[in-house]
Write an enzyme that holds these catalytic residues in place. Structure first.
Site, PDB file in Angstrom:
ATOM      1  N   SER A 161       0.832  -1.205   0.000  1.00  0.00           N
ATOM      2  CA  SER A 161       0.000   0.000   0.000  1.00  0.00           C
ATOM      3  C   SER A 161       0.863   1.251   0.000  1.00  0.00           C
ATOM      4  O   SER A 161       2.001   1.233   0.462  1.00  0.00           O
ATOM      5  CB  SER A 161      -0.910   0.019   1.227  1.00  0.00           C
ATOM      6  OG  SER A 161      -0.158   0.258   2.391  1.00  0.00           O
ATOM      7  N   ASP A 162       0.277   2.319  -0.507  1.00  0.00           N
ATOM      8  CA  ASP A 162       0.894   3.624  -0.363  1.00  0.00           C
ATOM      9  C   ASP A 162       0.907   3.920   1.139  1.00  0.00           C
ATOM     10  O   ASP A 162       0.077   3.397   1.884  1.00  0.00           O
ATOM     11  CB  ASP A 162       0.064   4.667  -1.120  1.00  0.00           C
ATOM     12  CG  ASP A 162       0.883   5.846  -1.596  1.00  0.00           C
ATOM     13  OD1 ASP A 162       1.937   6.116  -0.994  1.00  0.00           O
ATOM     14  OD2 ASP A 162       0.462   6.496  -2.560  1.00  0.00           O
ATOM     15  N   CYS A 163       1.829   4.710   1.589  1.00  0.00           N
ATOM     16  CA  CYS A 163       2.002   4.971   3.024  1.00  0.00           C
ATOM     17  C   CYS A 163       0.691   5.436   3.672  1.00  0.00           C
ATOM     18  O   CYS A 163       0.156   6.478   3.328  1.00  0.00           O
ATOM     19  CB  CYS A 163       3.075   6.024   3.219  1.00  0.00           C
ATOM     20  SG  CYS A 163       3.387   6.435   4.934  1.00  0.00           S
TER      21      CYS A 163
END
Length: 90
Positions: free
Chosen positions: A80-82
């Site tokens: 996932s993106d942060c």
């Protein structure tokens, strides 16, 4: 790592919902991404903060498992993106 994002960096990408037709998705957004993932032999892709047709990209069964894994046969890792997964829960 290839970023799996159906957006054009809107001002509030954390709340943005990319509403598009299946035809737009298949004809406009996915061909280049598919080429990067498969021809580039990507080992991982990163899902984005935004939603796609109302579903958070990092929880989108149809895109992550249906298309990416079953239809394209890709078996790499999805990250996932942060903070994107945390945002699904809040």
């Amino acid at each position: 790592l290839v970023a799996y994002s159906i957006e054009d960096t809107p001002p509030d990408r954390h709340r943005f919902d990319a509403v598009l037709s299946v035809q737009d998705l298949m004809d406009t957004y996915l061909p280049a991404f598919r080429a990067c993932v498969l021809r580039g032999e990507a080992k991982a892709v990163m899902c984005s903060y935004n939603k796609v047709n109302g579903v958070p990209a990092c929880a989108h069964e149809g895109l992550l498992n249906g298309l990416l894994r079953r239809k394209w046969g890709w078996d790499g890792a999805v990250v996932s993106d942060c903070g994107a997964v945390e945002e699904i829960m809040t």
